[in-house]
Structure formats: C-alpha cells, structure tokens
Design an enzyme around this catalytic site. Structure first.
Site, PDB file in Angstrom:
ATOM      1  N   SER A 234     -28.815   1.533  14.623  1.00 18.20           N
ATOM      2  CA  SER A 234     -27.705   2.385  14.198  1.00 18.20           C
ATOM      3  C   SER A 234     -26.795   1.662  13.213  1.00 18.20           C
ATOM      4  CB  SER A 234     -26.881   2.786  15.413  1.00 18.20           C
ATOM      5  OG  SER A 234     -26.278   1.633  15.959  1.00 18.20           O
ATOM      6  N   GLU A 255     -31.962  -1.920   8.561  1.00 17.15           N
ATOM      7  CA  GLU A 255     -32.442  -0.552   8.370  1.00 17.15           C
ATOM      8  C   GLU A 255     -31.682   0.317   9.352  1.00 17.15           C
ATOM      9  OE1 GLU A 255     -34.455   0.411   6.010  1.00 17.15           O
ATOM     10  OE2 GLU A 255     -35.279  -1.518   5.323  1.00 17.15           O
TER      11      GLU A 255
END
Lengths: 501, 501, 501, 501
Positions: A234, A255
C-alpha cells in the site's frame, strides 16, 4: 484437504513445515485453515542477513552468464510446477484457476527474460575528450536484496525480483505476505531445487525466506547490509518504507497503490471495452494493483456502454475459484469486505448511485468466505472517495464531455500506476499517450490497465512509488554503476582544458 | 572593487541587485564583503513554485529539439561569458583562475551535450507477445526541478542540472549556496539572456532563482509541486533531504560527501601519481567533492612516493587565487579552517603523524582570509577520523602490503563517490575496476579522482547518495517513463496466455 | 549576376574559382551559365586520396569530443551562411527560397546532432561467462569517407555525411553532382572556414573536394584506401556502385531511388491530406528522393479528394523559385523534362488518364528553363510505368477497395524509401506501421513522405539501397566496431566450457 | 559403424537418408565413407525458396516472444542432443571430443541468448521537433534467410544464424558444407523436432535444408526472394557472393578469412601465452576462422617463448579425435594437406625456417587420413605467404623490436578477423585496443584469438567481410528498420522550419 498436502509436497513443502507453527494460513475460499507455519525469529533474521552478506562476496564473482544458468533452471522448475503453483495461489488467495496459472507463467517468463539479460547487463563505452583516455561504465552486483511482497501476487512478484536480482549478482531474502505464505514457499522451493541442481557454484545463503509479520519486514528495511529493498504493497506502507530506506542511503523499489482508470471515448469499440472492463475490474476480485477502478466515459456513449456492461456484470459467475467457469472468487478477508462496504457507503454519501453489486454473495455456502458481487457506482464527479484506492471489485463511473476534461479527471488522483484508453481515433489515442496525457507509469490503448508483459518496465509514478520492475532496463536498479576513466597515455591532461601546476 | 562591479555588470548583474540586501557575500580571498544581496521571502518562494508549475504546463509541450535550441543559446552565452564567470567564481569561492575557467567550461560542455540529447531522449520500442499489439516506452517531462547547490561548484552544478532539466521539459528553480550567490547569479543571468533570445516560446517562470538560506531550500524540498529535487552538499544534509522527499513520493538526485582515495601500487608511474595527487588533493584547496583525501600506497613504494610528493608540496604557491602561478587559494571560511584543525588534531590522537602542512598561511597579508598549507598526515591504519570527510587540503597516507588489503581499506569508508588507482599492471587495474574492486560510483585509472568529463555519469554510491548527474543516461531522472501497450487488433488477448470469461 | 558573385564571395568562393574552367554550371531557372569551374584531374584525385589516408592517421587520434568542436564550428558557419547557401541552392538547382533555406538548416541541425554524438559513440560493456574476464565493444574511426551526392540535395546530404564522418574520426572527400557544384562548394567552404578556426588540431587533407564527372566518382568507388563510400543517386547508379565496393570489401551507404506513396483512407482528414500531397508531390518540382509519386486512395473518397486536390493544383504558382510566392520552380534540365513526358505518354498507353498538368510552362519567359505544370494521372491499376521512379512532379492516382489491397499495391514496387498514410483510424494506422504494413524505410502517419527530421534514421529498403543516414545509430556505419575480451585473471578458461590440453 | 547409425538415429537421421545418394560424406579420421546423401535438385531449391517466401507471410505475424518459444525448444533439443551432435561433428570434420561438444554448446547458448532477445528487439522512441508529433523506429522481420556454412563449424554457425533469424521473424534455408552434411543435418533435425513440439504456430517451410554443392548455394545467393544471405567461408567466396548479392540489393553477412595474430610483449605471462597459443594455433588442427596464424613476439622474449612453446608442440598428441587425450585431429582432406605443404615450402623460399612440424603423421595407421604435425615457421619478415590465410596448423613467428612496429606488422595483412595481445602492461594493452591498435573485429587481451562468447558481436573487418554474427546488436541485420513519424495534431508543420503554400 489431502489434495492440498499432495500438491504442497509436489511443490517441495514437507508436511512438517505447515504444521504446528504460530502463523495460521487460511483459504479465502471458505476460511478454512490450510496450514500453521513456523515464523522466523528476529534473531534468525539477523543471522540470515549476515549469511546473505557473505553469500554476496562469492556470488558477485560468479560470471553473470553462469548466474543466468541458475535462473534458467529456476524457470525450468517453475514450468514443471506451473499447475501446482497455480493451484496453491488459487486456494490461498482466491484467484481463479486461469489467473493462478497466469501468475505462475509470469515466473517462467521472467526467468527466460533474465536468462537473456545474463549475457547483456550492458554499460556503455564512452569516448573521452582526452587523448590516450577512454571511458566506460560497468554495472556490478549490488548486494543482498530484500523482496517484500503482497498477498495478491504471491508468486510472480517474488519471481520478478529474484530472477533479476540473482542474474545481477545479488542474493535475495524473500518475505512473503503473511496471507500468502504457501504460494511464496512453493515458488521459493522451486528456486531451492534449481539451486540444488546448480550445485556448489551457488554459495550458501543465496536465497533465503523470512516467514512472519511486519516487524520482520522492518528489520530488512532497516538493515544497512541490504542495499536494495523491493517492497510491494500500500501507499501507506511506502510512506514508511521510503524514508526509512532513504535515511540509511539504501535504494528501494516501491510498487504501491494504483487507482487505474479507463477512458472510453465515442470512437471506442464498446464491445471490446466491455470485455476489457470485465477482466480488469472484476478479475482477481478487483485485488490487483492494476485493477480497473475508474471508468471515465464520454457522456454520449455512457448509456450504450452501461447497457452492455450491466448485463455482463449480472451474468458473472461468482464462486469457488477452483471451479471451472468461475470468474469471481472471494475477497482475501473480511477486512477487505468491510473496506469495500465503507467505500460504497461513502460514495453514496458523496452523490454516487450504485448501479449494480456490492452485496455479499454465497454467504450460505461459504459463511467464512467473503464473496461479493462486483459493484459499479456512478459518480456525479470525482469525489474524495474516488481518489482513494479501494482494493476490491468496485468500479466508479464518471461521465465527461470533452477530451481534455477526461484527461484532467484521469490525472487528478494521487496514484499513478496504470491507465488505458479505448478509442480507435488516432488523435485521442496519441494525445492520451503524450506528455500532456496520462501521467501513469503505464498507459495502454484498447486493452485494460492490467496484464502487463514481462518485456516492458512495470510500475508507476506519484504515490505509486516511481520505481520499475520486470522488463526494459529495470535490472539496473539491482546493480551499482561505475564510471571508469582509463588513462593509458604518459600524460596527465585534465578535463575542461584545465592546466594545473 | 570597481573591477567587481564591471565584471558583474557584464554578467548581467545590476549594481542595485548587490546592494542593500540582507545577505552579505564575502570573498574568501580577504574576507571583504563583495555584495549585500536581497533574500527571497518565503512567500515569494511559494509564488515562484506556483509559477514554475504553470510554466511546466507549457514547456512540456514545446518539442524537445526546440527546447534544445534554448540550451544551445545558453551554451553560447556561457561561452561568451566564460572569462567573467570564471573570475566571479574565483573571487567568490577562492578557486584559482584556471579552475574558475574550467568550471565555466563545464557549463558550456553540458549545454552542448544536452543539445545533442534534445533529439535523443530515447525510450524503446518493444515487441509484444500478443498478435496485433506493440509496446513502447516514452520519456515525458517530469515537472519543476529544484536545484540546490553547494559553494564549491557554484556555477557548473547548476548548469549540469538545468541544461538537462530544460531539455527534458522541466522548469528549474535554482537555490545557490549562500556562500556563492554571485557565481550562481552570473550563471543564471546567462540563462536569462538565452531565454530572452529564445523569445516567447519560453513560458514565464521557466527558470527562477531563490536567494537565501536553508529554510528556503526546505520549502523546495517539501513542496509536492516539485517532483524532483537535486541537491548537492554534505551527507548530513542528504540524510535529511532524502527521507523528506521520499515521504512525499518525490524523486531526488543527491550528490553528497566523498572520501576519495588513490591506490598507488608498485607498478605505478610515480611521477604521474605525484602530479595527479597534487591536482586532486590540493586543487580547489581540497574543497571538491572529488578531492583526494586518502592515499593508499604500497609499503614498498611509500618512501619513494613521499620522497617526490613532499618536495612538491613544499613548493606549492599559496596565495591570492587570481594571481598567476597560485595553485592553492583560501578555504571558504573560518569554519572550514577550524574543521581542518580539528581533523588534524584528532588524527594525531589516533596515531597520525603530520608529514607536512596544516598550519595557517598568509595570516599577515590576509588577516580575514583562511589560507592553509596543504597537509599530509601518515596514519598507522584507517582510523575513525579517516573515515570522515574533512573538506580541505588534508591527505591521509596509509600503507598496505598486498593488493586485496588495499581494496579492503579502500572500500571501508561509508562514502562511495570517486576513486582511482595508479598502476600499469593490467591485473591490478582491472581488479580495481571489477565487481570485487572499488565500490565507488567513479573508479579511474592513472588519473586522479577529480575531473570527470561531461559524457560519463557523475555520482557515487553508499552515503554519497546513489544518484547520477551529467552524462550517460542521467537525463532519465529528469523525466517520467511511460510504458505503452497498443492493441490494434480486434481481439483482446491477455498476457501470460490467460483466458477470462 | 553581380548578386551571384557577391553571394558566392560571402560563401568563400572566389571569382577566379568559377571562371575559365571546363565544367559549365547552369541555372535551371533560365538556363544561363552561372560559372565555369575547373575540374579535378584524375591524378589530383589519386593525390587527394593519398592525403586523406594520411590525414586519417592523425584525425583518428584526436579525441571525439574535440572533433565535435570542429563540427560545432561548422554548424556555426552554416548558421551564419544559411541565407546565402539557401540562395545558391535555389539558383543552382531551382528550389524555392523556403526549401533552399530548409536545406541549409539541415546542415545546421546535423552539426548540432553530431556535436552531441561526439561524447557518445557508445559501444557496450558486456559481462563475460568466464571469471576474471570482461568484454566490451568499442567503435573506432574507419578511414576516409567518399561522399558522392546528387543535384537535388546539393548541400544537406554532404553535411549529413560529413558531420557524422568527421565526428567519427574519418576524413572526407566530397564529390558533388556536376549539376550542383556551387551549392556543394558553398557548403564545403563553410567547413573549410570551420577548419581554419579549429586550427592545427585538424590535419591537412581532412576535408577535400573533387569537381567533375562520373569517372572521378568511379575512382573514389574503386579505391581500396576508402573504406566507406556514401553515394546518393539513382538505382541504376547503385546497381553499379554496390557490387564494385563489395568486390573490394568496402562498405557503402547507398541512398537510391524511391517510389513513395500515400495511402488515403476513408478515415483521413482530407484537407490535411491535400496540403501534404501538395508539398510532397509538387515541392522541389517533384525532384526529391522522397517526393510523393503514388496516391493510393480509397475508392469511396477518391472523388472528394480529387475534388480538393485538382483546384489546389490549378492554383499552384509556377515560376522563378526566387520570387516570393512561387511554389513550383523549374526541372533541373531538359532531360528531366523529356523523361517526364515519356512517363506520361507511357502511362497513357497503359490506361492512364491525365487529370491535370504535364505540359511545359513559361516557355516564353524562360526558353531555356524547363518548367512544367505538375501532373496527376489516374491509373486503372499499378502498371509497369508506375513501378518506375520518374523524377518530376508526376503523381499517379490508384483507387483501392479494401485496406489489405492498399497495402499490397503500396508494397508492389521495387523501391522502398518512404511512405505514408492519412487516416485517423488507429487500426489502419498501426497496421500500416506494422510488420505486415509498409515495407519502406520510412513510414509516416498524417504527414507526407518527405521531410524527415535529423534525429531519425533516413533511408530505405529494397532497391533504395538498404542503408541509413542522419540520426538514430546511422553513425555506426562510419566506424569500425571491435569486440574486446580482456582476461585479467591468471587462468585461461575457454568459452563454451571447453577444456584443452 | 553401427555406432554411427545409432547416433544418427538418435539425432533423427533415418538410415534411408544416408544411403544411396549421390553425395558421399567421408570421415577425415580415416577417409572412410560415412554416408551417401541425396542431393537437393535445382528445381527443389526453387520450390523451397517459394515455400520459404510463403512461410514468411505467416511467421512475421507470430509475435516475437512466441517465436522465442520455438528457439527455446530448439535449445532444449540441442541440450539433450549435445553429446550426439558433438560426436557427429568429431567424426565428420575431425574435431576432438571437447571441441565437438563445445560447438554443440554454442548452439545451446545462442538459443538462450535469442530467447532473451525475443522480448527485446528494441527500436527507439525519438522526440520530434514538431509539436503533436512523435517518432519511433521499429524493427520488423526481413524475409527468408539463406545460411551457407563451411565445414569447420558445421553445427554452431547454422545455430548462430538460425536462432537469430527465427526470433527475428525470418524463415531459414540452410545449405551446409558438402563436407559436413551429417553435422548440419543433426543440428537441423533438432530444429525440426522443436518445430514439431511448437505445433501449428510454425508455418510449413519455416526451416528447410539444401544438400549439395556450390551451384545450389549460387541459386540462393541470386534469388531476389531471399533478402539476406549469410555465408561463411573463404575470402575468395566472399569476393563472388558480395557483389552478386549487392547487384540485386540484397543484404549479406559475410564471415570470411582471418589471419589472426598474437602480439607477445616483454610484459607477457609467457606460460599463459604458451597455453593460449597451443589452443588457438593447434586446436581444430588450425582450421578455425579464428585460428592463430601469426605470432608477433618481442625479440627480447622470443627465445624464452619458443623455449617453452617448442617442447609443448613436441608433446602434442596427434591422433583419432575421438580418443581421449588427443589434441590434434586430422585435416579435413588431402587438399588441405597439400595447401599446407605449399605454404611451408613457399615460406621457406621467402626466408622462413621451420622450427617444428609440417610433416605428415600417422600415415601408416590412417593411410587415407591427413594428419600433420603442427608447424612453427620463423620468418625474417612478414612476407607475401604470411599475408595469406593457410587453413591448417601452421604458425608463423615474427620478431619485433618496438611496440609500434608490432602493431604495424599486425595490421599489415588484408584480413581483419581476430587478434590478441599477451601483456600485463596496461599501456601496451590499451594501445592495442585503441583506435591506433589492432584493426580487427575482435581484439583480445591475455586470451587467444579463438573462442569468442555468444554475447559479443562476432566478425571481422577488411577482407573478412565487415559483418557481424551472434551477440550485441548483430540481430539487427536480420530485420528491416522502419522510421515512423506520427502526426497526431491537426496541423501540418514541416521539418527544418519550412513553410510551403
């Protein structure tokens, strides 16, 4: 359940590895506990970091094409285990069979790509401004790489990172999500088998796994012995990890969240758009980083599009992901279900109208499974809740009137992972791909935001993290670059024409 | 002083710009105040960030080769102003004439390099695994770039960053060091003249300057409107800036401390080594990021080397940097002098023996100038003080017995900027450049650690920051990459062979 | 005529250089003789080849960025002489003013591009499969380059080749077309001025010019001392030069005939198409290699397109190219006029219908100038004459019914230089650019086949020659590549795991 | 002989394929006939070219990564057949076992490399100078590729070419040497098996083989349907093939003769040099293109080197290449033996002194096998015979006095394939690799001229042909490049700032 045991055994996971541990792994299909896995202790993490550091001293000296041979063997193992790994992914995180297999295939693909890289890893030779000098740049191994992954790509993301890291000369330490330990283990075991076949050219500690929670991940993030941390998850996580790694001058590949949109223009092939929406909004129950979350559609075709989309949504088969024909499996857990409900409720408060879905499904059959009917919510505008990433099959629809407005809506979210346009109009398409178009790391045409290929760089801008994995030159992040100027003359001229002394 | 005024005027700095301000600029030559410059207010910084953001909306649409034309004009202006800018650099930060000119030349060089880039900025076209699809990656402008520079390269580092940023489609905001405002202004004014010649293709606010202290820099570092912060300075600064920028998902280019070493082996040409040591340890009074700070010399040639080096040190002309023949100018200020004294004292405590230098020089002539005799301190081992960067002409000498030991000593510091070896032995040289050799961003052979050319990537590993400026593919940091998959078929195949629905 | 003299003088061409020679240069505007230039003798060509070979021994050792400085100076000279060179091009080959200037601008552009290259010329560093080894490739200077150009780009094509060759370390020998000696000389003189400014870093014989006919060109083609021959001209010429150079293991860059087409689909913006057709079919009186010669238009829009195109043709101002407002100047000579007449007659025999043009114009005003009204001939099919390149303003129109047929017609000619499609339909456009689309070296979308930019590779496939000039990696043809494997270990392992002895 | 049959059968060659044909294949080991193979008829060659052209229409549309899968399967087949193919190579062309296996390994390696390429094949995206435009270059399949190979690498050279060609989208037609048909067939059959596994995605006619003599090769060379001819062999052959292909505007890859030298300087490790000389001068009985033929040694170390080399030569085991311990197998045939004798005799006439070898060996044991003792001939200078390539184990020794002289001797031959230097002196080594050093396509340091790795570009300059195979960007020769400019604006600006109309 004996099928589970036999699949896991084929994957190289012994029965004793999944019994009696402190970490319970549950299937989102029915909530049943699949395994109890032993967690790595903090002390073990320290030891394993130390071992990784040592392994690096040796591994960096193994020629890259030889390192490529290890990755080839891993690809070979993954190819043979594809069906089993796919199955474990399905049972552990709820992907439908096809998607489980697709994920395993990504491991095969990246190994082949990395094998090719193992004879490339090119720097540049550069002409010097000084006679009798030349310049070159070389890429050298970097050091141990920590790979911290999320539940939703429990196999592929490790493979993406580890295949590149290993070819680049870096040992890996893998920390899979607590929710997807078995998939992680199955993928890792395939690597261990490859290492065994590779023999003693691989140092001990070349690939190691850490099982457990966030505190163990934090040890990896903070360790100065680990020059690169690759973490998927997240934006909230990234906001913690990024500064921590930066404060010790480490490198990172983040990511993080996406809030991926599709722009549908009057020049779109609506039937193709509908099929793309289905796969990308509903596939993996909307739990891909690249899942479609926002549909920005021209007002003139909105009704026509919804007229095709809603019946398609109505006919979606929800159920056990291992059953043939199922398209929508369960959410990963109740928390995901609750977040989805919260988002829908908030959207309604902000003017949204639920066109379909959102309600729990199959509660009778799977009282401990969290199935949900994929939802479409029409919004009067891009309100605050639309700007957040909700990890589930929730698609916001927003109408636009002119193309520039569509781009403005598209870019007006903090995330920047993936995006797409459906249109056969060249000017619209190229404008979307241009400097003034989508601000995402990926911008596609006439395919959904999901489903990148191995050969391109994968990743996003803004709160998505800014880094890249997989193809193109993503491998450079796993290496250190050195610029070398070699003087082979008997003079010592200075650059910029300086004379001294 | 009237020479100052007339040079500044030729540089485009009006007398009123350097009078009556709150920021006093002093010459390290004699401590005299050169100017009193007005500081930018915090509110002005906000306004100028907003203007930069607006300028970006236009500038990103100007074709890159046209942007290249602006940079060509800047190079043209810098070429014409080279002598003046060099002179300002000398008077403001104490560089000898040759080095001041060399610094100005770097601006010219980077403009030419960036002009060439303006038709390159290449992404890749990539073959797709799906029929009727293709993939490409494009690099697009990123947004406003803040360039925060240090006193020691007050002109070149701005040029390095701004030339690339402008060609890449990014507006720039320049915050020069408080100690080198005039050099910064002179370089910036040349850019303004180029912009004027370029005409209305350049949006207002394309290049702006912020004059003042750290709190203004902090505003730039924290602004979400600035996707890239390029900051040159100390590791201490980087440890603050890095996490701050990471916490808002910005990108950064950090060029921080170095602790650059030369390894001299028995196969070295000692005369060449001596000349290289002189330039790199003593040039700019040891105040380059790439200055030579550690001399790791084989015990068997140590005496021979010192036998040549000490007389050379003894004959160094220290003095007014603008006087022909001077090789060593002043330190930037008293604080630098004190730090040097502290380092020498500590080194002595840790077993060091001062072979020459360290004492203040020319105190009578320049009571407010901080001149020092360049110092050589022989250490019994690489102690704690040697691992620190001391910004001045202080060279530690450490003897080694075998080559692996030399490499180990070399790498056993937290910084990783530049390095070099003097040897004509191929095996030694290649080992130094190999994966098992120097861990620095730059590793040279038979030239000193200083004096990189524009064409190579400049920057270092570990606490030096890990980022790169100038040549090779450093420009990519000033752009955002987008991976585009285009489906021009009438089918919608998924990657990894997945079928859905 | 005194204007001619004064322009030539500003270009550096002395009156005595253009008097009394054996080679008469005529203006196509009115057939008047502009100059009589002395021809190089065969013996002089031999001497000048020998001198070039000697110059190479020195020039290859001058560092590429320094060679770049020479090219920068040339660009500077060309920028200053742009107006004059453009004027000479106009008067000597009949280009309208704008195009003469555009051609001169290409020289400026390529010099800037080559200047950027001068710090690049990158080979690769490559990882080795053997421990203690590394591989790299370097590009080194090749040797003297002969540049044989055609009348239609008498300035730019020399600049394209010479700027790259010089930066790559190669001396040049320039043989301009006999029909365009003055333009060639004017461009060459600018280079000589740059060399003079550059000083003694340039060896004597670095750039030389040969004035005369095909037999002199042949000497260059056959000389083993010239490793690279770059020749622009007809396919007929290429069919002779290619084998000659191949038989002595030389390299060549051939830029031969084109038979460039535009596909106009129902999704085209017809107004844009019309403007593009005008520039590319009529500009330079149809005497560009990339001139538009075939219009492949969907039957459904053919009438609409012609309905716009014919009036535009009717209003074309034909006349003295130096007169403001003129769009169509003269053909180069009577032979060109005769060839055009022959083509039109043959086309009629093969079923063609002349829609407009073809007749001689301005015969009264310019009895010795060969002006012609641009012709459009509608063909029932792509007959034999359409497959030939006719160098003049003759456009064949062929209707198609479906897209695949359009591609088939498009590719069914022996030449493969440039091509374009006008369409806003993404699928058509991408199909045209795909592996199954245009087989030309250049394929454009919504611009004509003419007017490439410096940054891309210029050239074509099939009978166009297969080679490339200008941008991308075209420079590699001017250098030799060397692959270097360096063993810095004490072992001697063989590749492919072989053991021996 | 039954072993032959069973090995061939395992290789997929049926007994009936090697019986009753018109082309007899003999083993150089003992001159025994191994097979009588049917020759392809001229008519069949025509048919097979036509089929290849058709296959191209389909194969070019198969996505490159899918094409990569075919090459992966081929690599897999080659890996499994490695021992057998190596054995066939040994028995058919006389390589010792290790070299036969090494050759088969090259096939495996290139397949892996090509597999990696299958997701790369990168062109560039390029910024345009015009607003609303972008440029890109794509590489597309080229068409049928003819691969004409020589006897000395009967398996690897086909694999090198075919693996790249297939991945690049080109069908292949393989014409092996008449002297090495079985090795060619064995390698080809492995490809056929891979195609069978690959299934119907491969068009019929994707890979075809032509068995027979030069007249069949000529048909391939002359066919306009074959855009690329890759031919390995003598310079004499290349002098015919090059012009023929050029005359029809085809492309070619020529890998012709080498006359490879080693420079041994006083700074060399002589023991390493001796080992390298042995492998590269004597391995494959001196019948590699890259075999060492000239030893240019400093006069001061000549005796020391020969003092080590001559005993090593004396102890070389000559014999049946399949017998363990053999280092030197037979020459390919009597003609090779005669040529060797002729060269030695001529060398003597030109002042040479035979230090060892040259005489026939094992005549009693193998009356029909042409074994020879490897020869070393010391020459007073580089005479005419030394400038010729003699294909056998004949090494000329030439002394030099200073380094520049060594380079001059080195380069003063018409061939330019491979070269090496033995020295640990950095300056000598770098000079050898520099623009003023070796003029060969490959220049190595401290390894022999033989034994290139897959990752680097393989090939040479001058009469060697000038082309490249295998690694780096050699794949580009198997594709056609297209430069695409896309206008997505509503304007039609011209390049170079031209306005028209």
């Amino acid at each position: 359940m004996s099928e589970l045991l036999s699949v896991l055994q084929r994957c190289g996971i012994a029965p004793e590895e999944i019994e009696g541990g402190t970490l319970g792994v549950r299937s989102p299909i029915d909530g049943a506990e699949l395994a109890r896995v032993r967690e790595t202790t903090p002390g073990e993490v320290d030891a394993l970091i130390a071992k990784s550091k040592e392994a690096f001293q040796q591994w960096r000296l193994v020629p890259a094409p030889v390192r490529g041979e290890l990755v080839r063997l891993w690809g070979d193992e993954l190819r043979h285990a594809k069906r089993d790994i796919g199955w474990v992914v399905s049972i552990e995180v709820g992907k439908i069979t096809e998607e489980g297999l697709g994920e395993a295939q990504e491991g095969v693909d990246i190994c082949e790509f990395a094998l090719g890289l193992s004879r490339q890893l090119h720097g540049k030779t550069i002409v010097s401004e000084r006679p009798g000098h030349r310049i070159m740049e070389q890429y050298h191994p970097l050091g141990p790489v920590a790979v911290i992954t999320a539940f939703n790509f429990p196999s592929a993301v490790f493979a993406w990172n580890a295949a590149l890291a290993l070819v680049c000369g870096d040992p890996v330490i893998f920390k899979p999500s607590e929710k997807a330990v078995l998939s992680g283990l199955a993928t890792f075991k395939a690597l261990e088998r490859a290492i065994a076949r590779f023999g003693d050219r691989a140092p001990e500690g070349l690939a190691q796994i850490v099982i457990g929670g966030a505190s163990l991940a934090e040890k990896l993030v903070d360790s100065p012995a680990i020059p690169l941390v690759s973490a998927t998850g997240s934006t909230r996580m990234g906001r913690i990890v990024g500064p921590k790694v930066a404060s010790r001058f480490g490198k990172r590949i983040l990511e993080l969240g996406g809030n991926n949109a599709m722009v549908v223009t009057p020049a779109a092939d609506l039937d193709m758009a509908v099929r793309a929406i289905l796969f990308s909004a509903v596939g993996t129950a909307g739990q891909r980083c690249t899942s479609l979350r926002r549909l920005i559609v021209h007002r003139g075709v909105k009704d026509a599009l919804l007229g095709k989309l809603l019946p398609a949504y109505a006919s979606l088969r929800i159920g056990n992901p291992l059953t043939a024909g199922t398209l929508v499996g369960p959410l990963i857990d109740q928390r995901a279900f609750d977040a989805l409900q919260h988002a829908i409720a908030t959207a309604k408060e902000q003017g949204g109208k639920v066109l379909t879905g959102g309600e729990r499904a199959l509660e009778d059959e799977f009282p401990n499974g969290w199935y949900v009917r994929p939802a479409i919510v029409e919004m009067p505008a891009q309100t605050a809740i639309v700007r957040e990433e909700t990890f589930g099959p929730l698609l916001y629809v927003i109408a636009y009137d002119d193309f520039d407005e569509a781009i403005a809506i598209h870019n007006d979210v903090p995330q920047g992972l993936s995006s797409c346009i459906f249109s056969n109009d060249l000017r619209e398409v190229e404008a979307f791909l241009s400097a003034a178009g989508s601000d995402c790391g990926m911008a596609n045409v006439n395919i959904g935001p999901s489903g990148a290929e191995i050969g391109g760089a994968f990743g996003g801008e803004k709160e998505t993290g800014g880094d890249r994995e997989s193809g193109s030159d993503a491998w450079k992040q796993y290496m250190r670059r050195t610029t070398n100027t070699i003087n082979f003359s008997k003079d010592l001229p200075l650059a910029q024409g300086i004379t001294f002394g």
